[in-house]
Design an enzyme around this catalytic site. Structure first.
Site, short mmCIF file in Angstrom:
data_model
loop_
_atom_site.label_atom_id
_atom_site.label_comp_id
_atom_site.label_asym_id
_atom_site.label_seq_id
_atom_site.Cartn_x
_atom_site.Cartn_y
_atom_site.Cartn_z
N HIS A 108 0.81 -1.24 0.00
CA HIS A 108 0.00 0.00 0.00
C HIS A 108 0.84 1.29 0.00
O HIS A 108 0.76 2.10 0.91
CB HIS A 108 -0.99 -0.01 1.18
N GLU B 16 -13.72 2.14 -4.37
CA GLU B 16 -14.55 3.35 -4.35
C GLU B 16 -14.11 4.37 -5.38
O GLU B 16 -12.93 4.65 -5.52
CB GLU B 16 -14.42 4.07 -2.99
CA LIG Z 1 -14.46 5.40 1.84
#
Ligand SMILES: [Ca+2]
Ligand SMILES: [Ca+2]
Length: 421
Positions: free
Chosen positions: A196, A291
């Site tokens: 990440h 998202e």
């Molecule tokens: Ca979120």
């Protein structure tokens, strides 16, 4: 001079970008029209969600229907047998500038040959998800020659995502060098891990640089996505010298990093700006929960306290909360995930059906996801299956769409050109 083995495998290279095209056979998939076996008007996603009991906060926030009519898209191989690439940008002369995860940068010529590695790229920490990551041209590249790039950097106390700027000086032999290289920004704190790192770089309409990163994945660092004194899990908005913009939301606030634009992000490897210069991103969610967001100043996007999806183990993330008044809902989400990497705003004319749409690369969905917008909402989701992990997506000067593939665990990359038949 070292040259990478590289085969030219397309005869359809547009003469407007690539000059006289060599004759070679076409490689690619049969024309695609949306998701295989899914009728127009139905959502492209047909698998069950991981989080069966979660409900979207608003209608149309996930599984938007495919458009009623979709263009037939063909893919052609523009270049193959490239090293494992992470990012691609078109230079003003139509050549491509690419980053290779292991730490090299190359220019790909109009006849699809990768030049020798550009000199002057700093050492990168390329284990796990790290490496030489995104590259972006300065808004004034044509006069300044400056580029910006992000990379995971080994540091005394761990590693982290850093952003550098340099002048790219191409050489006559198809390679080049970086001059006046300087690291302008470091995501802090450092952390000893290899997951990440994000990241993408995008310039807003006023030349401001949006830097997306990750929250370093593990349980201990990831909660810092909610902390304003930590650079994990944030979007930063900085000048081209790496300084906080004076109108950033947390400037002057005690124990807050002034470079922060928005917080509560997980791992962001897709970002772009729209026709109005507004910044958008797509972030990797947990198992379910990718998202689309349009981050606004100072707002909290929830991770890891509020999210769709579940942990990789199947357990709830935190308390399993998908909505909270203090956090922003995503514009759109995916469960199961697409695993987004790379993003472009389509403003070309070659594929009129896509005008104003966002194009998002899918590592797991193995293709390009086309998000047709109605204002700031997703109206339709279309998918172009490419049978390869897509790491980056760009619109060429010819209006075609170019997708960079990768193979899991290393291997080589290919650049595909998508056109309408
Ligand atoms: Ca979120
Ligand atoms: Ca880029």
């Amino acid at each position: 001079m070292k040259r990478l083995p590289l085969l030219l495998a397309a005869s359809f290279l547009s003469t407007t970008i690539w000059g006289a095209a060599a004759s070679a056979q076409m490689e690619g998939l049969p024309p695609a029209t949306g998701a295989e076996g899914v009728a127009p008007g139905k959502p492209a996603e047909t698998q069950l969600p991981n989080a069966r009991d979660q409900k979207p906060a608003v209608a149309g926030q996930t599984r938007a229907p495919q458009p009623a009519s979709m263009p037939k898209i063909v893919s052609q191989v523009v270049a193959k047998d490239l090293p494992h690439l992470w990012a691609m940008e078109f230079l003003p002369d139509g050549r491509m500038l690419v980053t290779a995860k292991k730490g090299d940068m190359h220019i790909i010529s109009k006849d699809a040959k990768a030049g020798a590695a550009i000199e002057g790229v700093p050492e990168v920490a390329s284990s796990g998800q790290g490496g030489l990551l995104d590259v972006a041209l300065a808004p004034d590249y044509e006069t300044s020659g400056r580029i910006f790039f992000s990379f995971s950097e080994d540091r005394e106390d761990g590693n982290g995502t850093s952003v550098a700027s340099a002048k790219l000086v191409p050489s006559d032999d198809g390679s080049g060098k970086l001059e006046d290289m300087k690291v302008i920004f470091r995501q802090m704190p450092s952390y000893d891990g290899n997951k990440h790192f994000g990241s993408r770089l995008a310039f807003g309409g006023n030349g401001e640089l949006y830097v997306t990163v990750g929250e370093r994945s593990d349980n201990e660092p990831r909660v810092q996505a909610q902390d304003l004194d930590s650079g994990l899990g944030k979007v930063f908005r900085i000048t081209q010298d790496g300084k906080a913009l004076p109108d950033n939301p947390f400037v002057g606030q005690d124990k807050a990093l002034p470079e922060i634009w928005s917080l509560g992000h997980r791992n962001v490897q897709s970002s772009t700006v729209d026709a109005q210069g507004r910044f958008w991103l797509v972030e990797h969610g947990p198992r379910g929960g990718d998202e689309l967001n349009r981050p606004e100043a100072g707002k909290n996007y929830g991770w890891p306290e509020v999210t769709y999806g579940v942990e990789y183990s199947g357990a709830a993330v935190g308390k399993g909360i998908t909505q909270m008044a203090e956090t922003e809902q995503p514009v759109y989400y995916w469960d199961p995930v697409i695993a987004p990497s790379g993003m472009a705003y389509y403003d070309g004319d070659a594929i009129p059906e896509w005008k104003g749409a966002f194009l998002v690369g899918g590592l797991v969905s193995q293709g390009v996801v086309v998000l047709h917008m109605d204002g700031d909402r997703v109206k339709h989701e279309e998918r172009i299956p490419l049978e390869a992990r897509i790491r980056d997506v760009k619109v060429g000067p010819d209006g075609a769409v170019y997708a960079v593939t990768e193979q899991r665990g290393g291997g080589t990359s290919t650049i595909l050109k998508l056109t309408k038949t």
